[in-house]
Design a protein around this motif. Structure first.
Motif, PDB file in Angstrom:
ATOM      1  N   GLN A 286     -14.614  17.607  71.248  1.00  0.00           N
ATOM      2  CA  GLN A 286     -13.650  18.321  70.429  1.00  0.00           C
ATOM      3  C   GLN A 286     -13.176  17.427  69.282  1.00  0.00           C
ATOM      4  O   GLN A 286     -13.308  16.203  69.338  1.00  0.00           O
ATOM      5  CB  GLN A 286     -12.473  18.746  71.302  1.00  0.00           C
ATOM      6  CG  GLN A 286     -12.890  19.740  72.380  1.00  0.00           C
ATOM      7  CD  GLN A 286     -11.884  19.849  73.500  1.00  0.00           C
ATOM      8  OE1 GLN A 286     -12.132  19.334  74.579  1.00  0.00           O
ATOM      9  NE2 GLN A 286     -10.759  20.512  73.243  1.00  0.00           N
ATOM     10  N   GLN A 287     -12.608  18.041  68.277  1.00  0.00           N
ATOM     11  CA  GLN A 287     -12.193  17.289  67.091  1.00  0.00           C
ATOM     12  C   GLN A 287     -11.157  16.220  67.413  1.00  0.00           C
ATOM     13  O   GLN A 287     -11.159  15.157  66.799  1.00  0.00           O
ATOM     14  CB  GLN A 287     -11.677  18.257  66.031  1.00  0.00           C
ATOM     15  CG  GLN A 287     -12.780  19.116  65.457  1.00  0.00           C
ATOM     16  CD  GLN A 287     -12.300  20.064  64.384  1.00  0.00           C
ATOM     17  OE1 GLN A 287     -11.305  19.794  63.714  1.00  0.00           O
ATOM     18  NE2 GLN A 287     -13.001  21.168  64.211  1.00  0.00           N
ATOM     19  N   GLY A 288     -10.311  16.448  68.391  1.00  0.00           N
ATOM     20  CA  GLY A 288      -9.297  15.469  68.762  1.00  0.00           C
ATOM     21  C   GLY A 288      -9.866  14.169  69.299  1.00  0.00           C
ATOM     22  O   GLY A 288      -9.192  13.134  69.283  1.00  0.00           O
ATOM     23  N   MET A 289     -11.097  14.199  69.778  1.00  0.00           N
ATOM     24  CA  MET A 289     -11.727  12.988  70.306  1.00  0.00           C
ATOM     25  C   MET A 289     -12.285  12.087  69.210  1.00  0.00           C
ATOM     26  O   MET A 289     -12.632  10.944  69.466  1.00  0.00           O
ATOM     27  CB  MET A 289     -12.866  13.348  71.268  1.00  0.00           C
ATOM     28  CG  MET A 289     -12.408  13.993  72.525  1.00  0.00           C
ATOM     29  SD  MET A 289     -11.370  12.896  73.498  1.00  0.00           S
ATOM     30  CE  MET A 289     -11.146  13.894  74.959  1.00  0.00           C
ATOM     31  N   SER A 290     -12.377  12.608  67.992  1.00  0.00           N
ATOM     32  CA  SER A 290     -12.981  11.831  66.912  1.00  0.00           C
ATOM     33  C   SER A 290     -11.954  11.311  65.915  1.00  0.00           C
ATOM     34  O   SER A 290     -12.322  10.801  64.864  1.00  0.00           O
ATOM     35  CB  SER A 290     -14.031  12.678  66.188  1.00  0.00           C
ATOM     36  OG  SER A 290     -13.425  13.815  65.618  1.00  0.00           O
TER      37      SER A 290
ATOM     38  N   ILE B 140      -8.389  22.158  77.476  1.00  0.00           N
ATOM     39  CA  ILE B 140      -7.205  22.837  76.953  1.00  0.00           C
ATOM     40  C   ILE B 140      -6.005  22.216  77.656  1.00  0.00           C
ATOM     41  O   ILE B 140      -5.843  22.379  78.866  1.00  0.00           O
ATOM     42  CB  ILE B 140      -7.253  24.361  77.215  1.00  0.00           C
ATOM     43  CG1 ILE B 140      -8.535  24.985  76.651  1.00  0.00           C
ATOM     44  CG2 ILE B 140      -5.999  25.027  76.672  1.00  0.00           C
ATOM     45  CD1 ILE B 140      -8.664  24.942  75.146  1.00  0.00           C
ATOM     46  N   SER B 141      -5.184  21.500  76.910  1.00  0.00           N
ATOM     47  CA  SER B 141      -4.055  20.785  77.507  1.00  0.00           C
ATOM     48  C   SER B 141      -2.938  21.730  77.923  1.00  0.00           C
ATOM     49  O   SER B 141      -2.731  22.792  77.328  1.00  0.00           O
ATOM     50  CB  SER B 141      -3.505  19.761  76.510  1.00  0.00           C
ATOM     51  OG  SER B 141      -2.407  19.079  77.071  1.00  0.00           O
TER      52      SER B 141
ATOM     53  N   PRO C 259      -3.564  24.539  72.776  1.00  0.00           N
ATOM     54  CA  PRO C 259      -4.127  25.679  72.027  1.00  0.00           C
ATOM     55  C   PRO C 259      -3.495  25.827  70.638  1.00  0.00           C
ATOM     56  O   PRO C 259      -2.289  25.650  70.473  1.00  0.00           O
ATOM     57  CB  PRO C 259      -3.783  26.866  72.924  1.00  0.00           C
ATOM     58  CG  PRO C 259      -3.684  26.284  74.296  1.00  0.00           C
ATOM     59  CD  PRO C 259      -3.096  24.911  74.100  1.00  0.00           C
ATOM     60  N   GLY C 260      -4.340  26.108  69.673  1.00  0.00           N
ATOM     61  CA  GLY C 260      -3.885  26.316  68.306  1.00  0.00           C
ATOM     62  C   GLY C 260      -3.918  25.057  67.450  1.00  0.00           C
ATOM     63  O   GLY C 260      -3.764  25.140  66.231  1.00  0.00           O
ATOM     64  N   GLN C 261      -4.116  23.902  68.065  1.00  0.00           N
ATOM     65  CA  GLN C 261      -4.207  22.642  67.317  1.00  0.00           C
ATOM     66  C   GLN C 261      -5.659  22.417  66.894  1.00  0.00           C
ATOM     67  O   GLN C 261      -6.581  22.791  67.615  1.00  0.00           O
ATOM     68  CB  GLN C 261      -3.743  21.464  68.186  1.00  0.00           C
ATOM     69  CG  GLN C 261      -2.343  21.600  68.731  1.00  0.00           C
ATOM     70  CD  GLN C 261      -1.301  21.643  67.630  1.00  0.00           C
ATOM     71  OE1 GLN C 261      -1.325  20.858  66.690  1.00  0.00           O
ATOM     72  NE2 GLN C 261      -0.393  22.598  67.728  1.00  0.00           N
ATOM     73  N   SER C 262      -5.866  21.769  65.767  1.00  0.00           N
ATOM     74  CA  SER C 262      -7.239  21.529  65.304  1.00  0.00           C
ATOM     75  C   SER C 262      -8.011  20.633  66.270  1.00  0.00           C
ATOM     76  O   SER C 262      -9.226  20.741  66.379  1.00  0.00           O
ATOM     77  CB  SER C 262      -7.241  20.920  63.903  1.00  0.00           C
ATOM     78  OG  SER C 262      -6.577  19.659  63.917  1.00  0.00           O
TER      79      SER C 262
END
Length: 183
Positions: free
Chosen positions: A12-16, A52-53, A62-65
């Protein structure tokens, strides 16, 4: 190979983002993309797992980039998507049933983080009787402090996690060896 599913965990984008922390295997995404293309070329089953946290404010809320798949590794409409709220992709997700209904008994697991969602999913898969391969250079971990307060590099965390899995729960190999095995 078409009875072996590729399981891509939490790409997911949050991991990068830099906020995710110091990591190892900077080319992991490219390696995962290469494996993904190989599975797609053979019309073999692919499962994308997304975290999904349950914690408001998390980049995986949910809803966060950060919760969105990285564009280069986004699922096709024909590929299965599993959403999870805990590290293990089998817990409360229906993943095992989805695989069993399709007579899929072999799994190749890639993604992030090696010592968290990858390791917990591989352990469960092994315990459930699946033949599991974890691709060492298609996973990565983040640096962290161990129980005794020692700072561990991402490479150390990654290596220990792979050692925990090797033989007991999974076979650990690199992408080149995996592709040679099935090409």
């Amino acid at each position: 190979m078409d009875t072996t599913a590729l399981i891509i965990i939490d790409m997911q984008q949050g991991m990068s983002t830099p906020e995710a922390g110091e990591r190892n295997n900077p080319d992991a995404e490219q390696t995962i993309a290469k494996l993904l293309q190989s599975w797609r070329d053979r019309s073999a089953p692919v499962v994308h797992v997304r975290h999904i946290s349950r914690t408001p404010g998390s980049p995986f809320w949910p809803g966060q980039s950060g919760v969105e798949f990285q564009p280069a590794l986004a699922p096709l409409d024909t590929e299965h998507v599993v959403e999870k709220n805990v590290p293990d992709a089998f817990t409360h997700s229906g993943l095992e049933r989805w695989l069993r209904v399709r007579n899929i008994n072999s799994l190749v697991i890639v993604g992030v983080s090696t010592n968290n969602s990858v390791e917990s999913t591989a352990r469960s898969a092994g315990n459930l009787g699946f033949d599991v391969i974890v691709v060492s250079d298609a996973c990565f971990a983040f640096a962290q402090t161990d129980f005794e307060g020692l700072e561990r590099t991402a490479a150390e965390v990654h290596a220990m996690s792979l050692a925990n899995l090797q033989g007991e729960y999974a076979t650990v190999i690199d992408a080149e060896a995996l592709l040679r095995r099935w090409l």
